[in-house]
Design a protein around this motif. Structure first.
Motif, PDB file in Angstrom:
ATOM      1  N   UNK A 135     -74.108  20.158  50.491  1.00 41.73           N
ATOM      2  CA  UNK A 135     -74.471  22.045  50.137  1.00 41.73           C
ATOM      3  C   UNK A 135     -74.279  22.438  48.545  1.00 41.73           C
ATOM      4  N   UNK A 136     -75.829  22.973  48.302  1.00 47.30           N
ATOM      5  CA  UNK A 136     -75.811  23.681  46.801  1.00 47.30           C
ATOM      6  C   UNK A 136     -76.261  24.895  46.689  1.00 47.30           C
ATOM      7  N   UNK A 137     -75.798  25.496  48.367  1.00 42.38           N
ATOM      8  CA  UNK A 137     -76.740  26.915  48.217  1.00 42.38           C
ATOM      9  C   UNK A 137     -76.402  27.551  46.503  1.00 42.38           C
ATOM     10  N   UNK A 138     -77.296  29.064  46.591  1.00 44.09           N
ATOM     11  CA  UNK A 138     -76.158  29.577  45.670  1.00 44.09           C
ATOM     12  C   UNK A 138     -76.410  29.403  43.992  1.00 44.09           C
ATOM     13  N   UNK A 139     -77.423  28.104  43.629  1.00 45.69           N
ATOM     14  CA  UNK A 139     -77.536  27.635  42.633  1.00 45.69           C
ATOM     15  C   UNK A 139     -79.035  28.401  42.381  1.00 45.69           C
ATOM     16  N   UNK A 140     -78.947  27.487  40.804  1.00 47.89           N
ATOM     17  CA  UNK A 140     -80.558  27.379  40.287  1.00 47.89           C
ATOM     18  C   UNK A 140     -81.461  26.513  39.637  1.00 47.89           C
ATOM     19  N   UNK A 141     -81.320  26.103  40.996  1.00 48.15           N
ATOM     20  CA  UNK A 141     -81.698  24.324  41.375  1.00 48.15           C
ATOM     21  C   UNK A 141     -83.043  24.492  41.585  1.00 48.15           C
ATOM     22  N   UNK A 142     -84.489  23.927  40.338  1.00 51.61           N
ATOM     23  CA  UNK A 142     -85.817  24.444  41.003  1.00 51.61           C
ATOM     24  C   UNK A 142     -87.025  23.334  41.585  1.00 51.61           C
ATOM     25  N   UNK A 156     -76.589  14.462  57.124  1.00 50.05           N
ATOM     26  CA  UNK A 156     -76.539  15.251  58.669  1.00 50.05           C
ATOM     27  C   UNK A 156     -76.699  16.308  58.535  1.00 50.05           C
ATOM     28  N   UNK A 157     -76.589  16.880  56.983  1.00 48.03           N
ATOM     29  CA  UNK A 157     -76.673  19.084  56.955  1.00 48.03           C
ATOM     30  C   UNK A 157     -77.428  18.350  55.523  1.00 48.03           C
ATOM     31  N   UNK A 158     -77.858  19.653  55.146  1.00 48.60           N
ATOM     32  CA  UNK A 158     -78.772  19.625  54.328  1.00 48.60           C
ATOM     33  C   UNK A 158     -79.066  20.783  53.945  1.00 48.60           C
ATOM     34  N   UNK A 159     -77.819  21.358  52.655  1.00 52.39           N
ATOM     35  CA  UNK A 159     -78.802  23.018  52.737  1.00 52.39           C
ATOM     36  C   UNK A 159     -78.621  23.378  51.341  1.00 52.39           C
ATOM     37  N   UNK A 160     -79.395  24.165  50.761  1.00 56.14           N
ATOM     38  CA  UNK A 160     -79.791  24.132  49.587  1.00 56.14           C
ATOM     39  C   UNK A 160     -80.709  26.036  50.053  1.00 56.14           C
ATOM     40  N   UNK A 161     -80.180  27.041  50.491  1.00 54.52           N
ATOM     41  CA  UNK A 161     -80.343  27.941  50.239  1.00 54.52           C
ATOM     42  C   UNK A 161     -79.747  28.500  49.347  1.00 54.52           C
TER      43      UNK A 161
END
Length: 639
Positions: A135-142, A156-161
């Motif tokens: 889970x690496x949400x709410x960052x500035x990854x591009x 099993x879970x991938x969260x990149x919101x």
């Protein structure tokens, strides 16, 4: 368990974790790696208590920081910064950061949210081969999701919101066989979803809202474990997604979905939330949605659903939110939605309901649409080079169990005198209900009664086509699009901008015909509310599916087909005036689409069925050919 609770439980996994007692002290190399992570993250406040004396494995967890160890290794790391954290300084290196993470080789859960991380995901993520949850949400990854992510076999879970990822969702996602949760909301992904989604049979939660995705969804009916589908705020459509029946939440608002509701939606007994607001849906609203055994939230606002509501309709007692606003519904407010207004939210403005307020359209507005006899804007009519394009905006409704296709009448009249056409303004063949039918017909009580029942029978999706659209679909009716010629005109193959394949029959006047006779025939067709825009049906006839070895229908499929055909004929007999009666219905006149939904082919339609050879319109027909294969049958009447 509700979909929201399901997601909450998954995310809580990052926060409330049972700490396994340490049997050994944490390896010094991993302790130093944590301190290096603190420095690379620019010493965020959430890590202010970390020092060389910190017992990382036995520190009390909190919602912002959790470290879990097993024996002498870190297995779970959760760090959450402040909301709306700015990007880390320019000196930050995402590559160095992941190099440090790889020194935690037994890491299974990695959650780094709101920390200001920026940059593309580095290929080094593949070294963290034990990862199960990311889970690496709410960052500035591009950038794109790199292929190395899909080498994480245990994921099993991938969260990149809430990042800035872009490009298409990679086809390689099919390699993540254990993937149960995929959430990519609020990025800039574009293009269609890959067909490989259809093999992710472990997937339970799919969230792709607030991107720029487009086109139809792949077939998700094999995802029998899928419970949550959130695709809001994209450009997806026009076809309603094919889903398994265990789905509990379907969120499709602010897209480009169109047509009507699929009949099987009424059989989604676990469905708790359905939001299709602000799309392009047309046709009958399914009252059965109000009484689904698990339904709690229903929003169909901002579409063009038709049909009548009645006071004695049945609703689920637990239904707490219903929004029917901005549709074409008529009738009276269901008592089950208004009886407990304190605890329930019920919105219904901008329909044609019979209530005493000013939020409703006149009843004639929705009646006209329900009768499928509306007038297209005059700007879509044109006379140019002796060519008049006429599109009859119509909807012929059969039944929910038969998948119906909106048809349209498109004719090109090449020999009409231009001066004669210019003397009076161009006019639609079918106008408002008050003008398009003879007074005697409108006074027919049986006609009015049968028409009002169309909402229950199921008016299909319908639309009108402008000449410009059809010219674009056929590349200006070029020779390569010509599929064949008949006594009533040419048959062209076309493709709409949304990818829908269709066949367009251009009616023409014979020398022995005059425009008065032609208008008479069109008037007859218009009363049946048909178009001459056909769909492609590629699955053969009912006979071929029953008799061909290795391709036989089950008994349940045969019964479903028989019921659908019977209801279709019932409509043709009594749902319209004049009714259509014929004794030539055969199993070779029943076509099956890719979902094995029955569609009636030729059924004694005047003019169109006359002197026509039986042809099947299928996607495999070669363009430019004047002869079509024997297995393809043209559908003169598609109920």
């Amino acid at each position: 368990m509700s979909p929201g609770s399901y997601i909450a439980c998954l995310l809580t996994l990052f926060v409330v974790l049972v700490l396994v007692p340490n049997t050994n002290e944490l390896q010094s190399s991993e302790a130093w790696s944590l301190l290096r992570i603190q420095r690379l993250l620019n010493y965020p406040s959430v890590l202010s208590n970390w020092s060389t004396n910190t017992d990382f494995c036995n520190a009390d967890p909190n919602p912002y920081l959790t470290v879990v160890c097993y024996e002498d290794s870190i297995t779970q790391l959760h760090i959450s910064g402040s909301e709306n954290s700015p990007p880390l300084p320019r000196s930050f290196s995402i590559d160095s950061f992941f190099t440090t993470l790889t020194r935690l080789p037994n890491l299974k859960v990695l959650s780094l949210t709101s920390l200001g991380l920026w940059g593309p995901l580095p290929a080094k993520i593949s070294r963290l081969s034990s990862l199960e949850i990311v889970n690496m949400s709410s960052n500035y990854l591009y950038g794109a999701i790199i292929q190395q992510v899909f080498s994480l076999d245990n994921l099993q879970t991938l969260i990149l919101d809430h990042n800035m990822f872009s490009g298409r969702v990679p086809d390689a996602i099919s390699k993540l066989h254990l993937l149960a949760v995929l959430s990519l909301r609020n990025n800039t992904f574009s293009g269609p979803l890959p067909k490989s989604f259809s093999v992710l049979e472990s997937l339970r939660v799919l969230v792709l809202s607030s991107n720029s995705l487009s086109g139809d969804l792949p077939d998700l009916s094999r995802l029998t474990n899928l419970q949550v589908l959130n695709l809001e705020n994209n450009y997806l459509g026009p076809n309603f997604p094919r889903l398994g029946r265990k789905v509990a939440s379907i969120m499709l608002s602010k897209n480009m979905f169109g047509g009507g509701f699929p009949a099987k939606l009424s059989s989604y007994y676990l469905l708790e939330q359905l939001d299709v607001s602000f799309n392009r849906f047309v046709g009958p609203f399914l009252p059965s949605l109000l009484s689904l055994p698990s339904i709690r939230y229903l929003n169909i606002a901002g579409n063009r659903f038709t049909g009548m509501l009645f006071r004695n309709m049945t609703c689920n007692d637990d239904l707490m939110f219903v929004d029917l606003s901005s549709n074409l519904l008529s009738g009276k407010l269901p008592t089950c939605l208004t009886s407990d207004s304190k605890n329930k939210v019920f919105l219904y403005s901008s329909n044609c309901l019979r209530i005493k307020d000013h939020s409703q359209h006149p009843s004639s507005f929705c009646q006209t649409q329900a009768l499928a006899a509306g007038i297209l804007p005059h700007k879509e009519m044109r006379v140019s080079g002796g060519r008049t394009a006429m599109a009859v905006g119509a909807a012929g409704g059969i039944v929910v169990s038969v998948s119906l296709v909106g048809l349209a009448v498109f004719s090109v009249l090449r020999r009409i005198n231009i001066k004669r056409a210019m003397k009076k303004p161009p006019r639609r063949i079918v106008e408002h209900a008050s003008n398009g039918y003879p007074p005697k017909l409108l006074a027919d009580a049986r006609y009015i009664y049968q028409t009002m029942k169309l909402g229950a029978l199921g008016i299909p999706s319908y639309r009108s086509f402008s000449l410009e659209e059809l010219e674009a679909a056929t590349n200006n009716f070029e020779t390569s699009s010509l599929m064949g010629k008949g006594s009533h005109g040419q048959l062209y193959r076309g493709k709409l901008k949304d990818g829908s394949l269709l066949a367009i029959r251009c009616l023409k006047l014979k020398k022995s015909q005059n425009s008065q006779n032609f208008n008479h025939h069109i008037e007859l067709i218009s009363k049946l509310r048909l178009f001459l825009i056909f769909e492609y049906v590629t699955n053969g006839t009912l006979r071929s599916n029953i008799s061909v070895e290795g391709h036989k229908l089950t008994w349940m499929q045969r019964i479903s087909t028989a019921i659908g055909v019977a209801k279709g004929i019932q409509f043709l007999h009594g749902g319209i005036i004049p009714g259509l009666f014929a004794n030539d219905l055969k199993i070779t006149n029943i076509l099956l689409d890719q979902n094995l939904i029955a569609k009636i082919s030729s059924y004694n339609l005047p003019v169109l069925a006359e002197n026509m050879k039986a042809m099947v319109l299928a996607g495999s027909s070669s363009s430019g050919s004047n002869e079509l294969g024997e297995r393809h049958v043209e559908r003169h009447l598609i109920p």
